[in-house]
Design a protein around this motif. Structure first.
Motif, short mmCIF file in Angstrom:
data_model
loop_
_atom_site.label_atom_id
_atom_site.label_comp_id
_atom_site.label_asym_id
_atom_site.label_seq_id
_atom_site.Cartn_x
_atom_site.Cartn_y
_atom_site.Cartn_z
N GLN A 13 0.83 -1.20 0.00
CA GLN A 13 0.00 0.00 0.00
C GLN A 13 0.87 1.26 0.00
O GLN A 13 2.01 1.22 0.48
CB GLN A 13 -0.92 0.01 1.23
CG GLN A 13 -1.98 -1.06 1.19
CD GLN A 13 -2.96 -0.92 2.35
OE1 GLN A 13 -2.69 -0.23 3.33
NE2 GLN A 13 -4.11 -1.57 2.22
N PRO A 14 0.34 2.35 -0.51
CA PRO A 14 1.08 3.62 -0.44
C PRO A 14 1.47 3.95 1.00
O PRO A 14 0.67 3.76 1.93
CB PRO A 14 0.09 4.64 -0.98
CG PRO A 14 -0.78 3.84 -1.89
CD PRO A 14 -0.93 2.50 -1.24
N GLY A 15 2.71 4.41 1.16
CA GLY A 15 3.24 4.69 2.49
C GLY A 15 3.91 3.50 3.13
O GLY A 15 4.56 3.64 4.18
N GLY A 16 3.77 2.34 2.54
CA GLY A 16 4.35 1.13 3.11
C GLY A 16 5.80 0.94 2.75
O GLY A 16 6.43 1.80 2.10
N SER A 17 6.35 -0.21 3.17
CA SER A 17 7.77 -0.51 2.95
C SER A 17 7.92 -1.89 2.33
O SER A 17 7.05 -2.76 2.49
CB SER A 17 8.54 -0.47 4.27
OG SER A 17 8.50 0.81 4.86
N LEU A 18 9.06 -2.06 1.67
CA LEU A 18 9.37 -3.33 1.04
C LEU A 18 10.88 -3.42 0.95
O LEU A 18 11.56 -2.39 0.78
CB LEU A 18 8.76 -3.39 -0.36
CG LEU A 18 8.35 -4.74 -0.95
CD1 LEU A 18 7.34 -5.45 -0.06
CD2 LEU A 18 7.73 -4.52 -2.34
N LEU A 80 17.75 -3.47 -1.22
CA LEU A 80 17.16 -2.16 -1.45
C LEU A 80 15.97 -2.03 -0.50
O LEU A 80 14.94 -2.67 -0.70
CB LEU A 80 16.71 -1.99 -2.90
CG LEU A 80 16.17 -0.61 -3.23
CD1 LEU A 80 17.29 0.44 -3.17
CD2 LEU A 80 15.52 -0.58 -4.62
N GLN A 81 16.15 -1.25 0.55
CA GLN A 81 15.07 -0.98 1.48
C GLN A 81 14.28 0.21 0.97
O GLN A 81 14.83 1.30 0.80
CB GLN A 81 15.63 -0.67 2.87
CG GLN A 81 14.59 -0.33 3.92
CD GLN A 81 13.66 -1.50 4.22
OE1 GLN A 81 14.11 -2.64 4.37
NE2 GLN A 81 12.38 -1.22 4.32
N MET A 82 13.00 -0.01 0.74
CA MET A 82 12.15 1.02 0.17
C MET A 82 11.08 1.42 1.18
O MET A 82 10.27 0.57 1.59
CB MET A 82 11.49 0.51 -1.12
CG MET A 82 12.49 0.01 -2.15
SD MET A 82 11.72 -0.47 -3.70
CE MET A 82 10.78 -1.91 -3.18
N ASN A 83 11.11 2.66 1.61
CA ASN A 83 10.14 3.18 2.57
C ASN A 83 9.30 4.28 1.94
O ASN A 83 9.66 4.83 0.90
CB ASN A 83 10.88 3.73 3.80
CG ASN A 83 11.67 2.68 4.54
OD1 ASN A 83 11.31 1.50 4.56
ND2 ASN A 83 12.78 3.09 5.13
N VAL A 119 2.64 -0.62 -6.05
CA VAL A 119 2.21 0.19 -4.92
C VAL A 119 0.79 0.66 -5.22
O VAL A 119 0.57 1.48 -6.11
CB VAL A 119 3.13 1.39 -4.70
CG1 VAL A 119 2.70 2.17 -3.44
CG2 VAL A 119 4.58 0.94 -4.58
N SER A 120 -0.15 0.12 -4.47
CA SER A 120 -1.55 0.42 -4.75
C SER A 120 -2.39 0.13 -3.51
O SER A 120 -2.08 -0.77 -2.73
CB SER A 120 -2.05 -0.42 -5.92
OG SER A 120 -3.43 -0.23 -6.11
N SER A 121 -3.47 0.90 -3.37
CA SER A 121 -4.39 0.65 -2.27
C SER A 121 -5.52 -0.28 -2.71
O SER A 121 -6.38 -0.64 -1.91
CB SER A 121 -4.95 1.96 -1.74
OG SER A 121 -5.55 2.70 -2.79
#
Length: 121
Positions: A13-18, A80-83, A119-121
């Motif tokens: 979701q938007p605002g999340g991390s992966l 690659l940490q994506m926040n 990235v999607s809600s």
């Protein structure tokens, strides 16, 4: 030769991390740097982040302060940490490296197969 295998993509979701991983195998001692690129539908493949063997990092302007690239030399793996992910981060993410081929006396490039981040809600 060097082979790269990515993992860790998925739906968030938007605002999340992966966190993405890229495991290198083969003649890994010949690797000078490893990078992450991404390609969204209908767009060119762009550099996201890079890290050299010495640990020097570089980021694309659109991900600076949100993404972090790091490496574990013992595991021959780059992360690659994506926040704070945004919808515009949706793309296929590719691991890339350049390595020295002693037999051919030149630098060669290798790409992973890519991993999809949505990235999607």
């Amino acid at each position: 030769q060097v082979q790269l295998v990515e993992s860790g993509g998925g739906l968030v979701q938007p605002g999340g991390s992966l966190r993405l991983s890229c495991a290198a195998s083969g003649n890994t001692v010949s690797i000078n740097a490893m990078d992450w690129y991404r390609q969204a539908p209908g767009k060119e493949r762009d550099l996201v982040a890079s890290i050299t063997r010495a640990g020097i990092t570089n980021y694309g302007m659109s991900v600076k302060d949100r993404f972090t690239i790091s490496g574990d030399t013992a595991k021959n793996t780059v992360y690659l940490q994506m926040n704070s992910l945004k919808s515009e981060d949706t793309a296929v993410y590719y691991c890339h490296s350049a390595y020295w081929n002693a037999l051919l006396h030149k630098w060669l490039e290798v790409w992973g197969q890519g991993t999809l981040v949505t990235v999607s809600s």
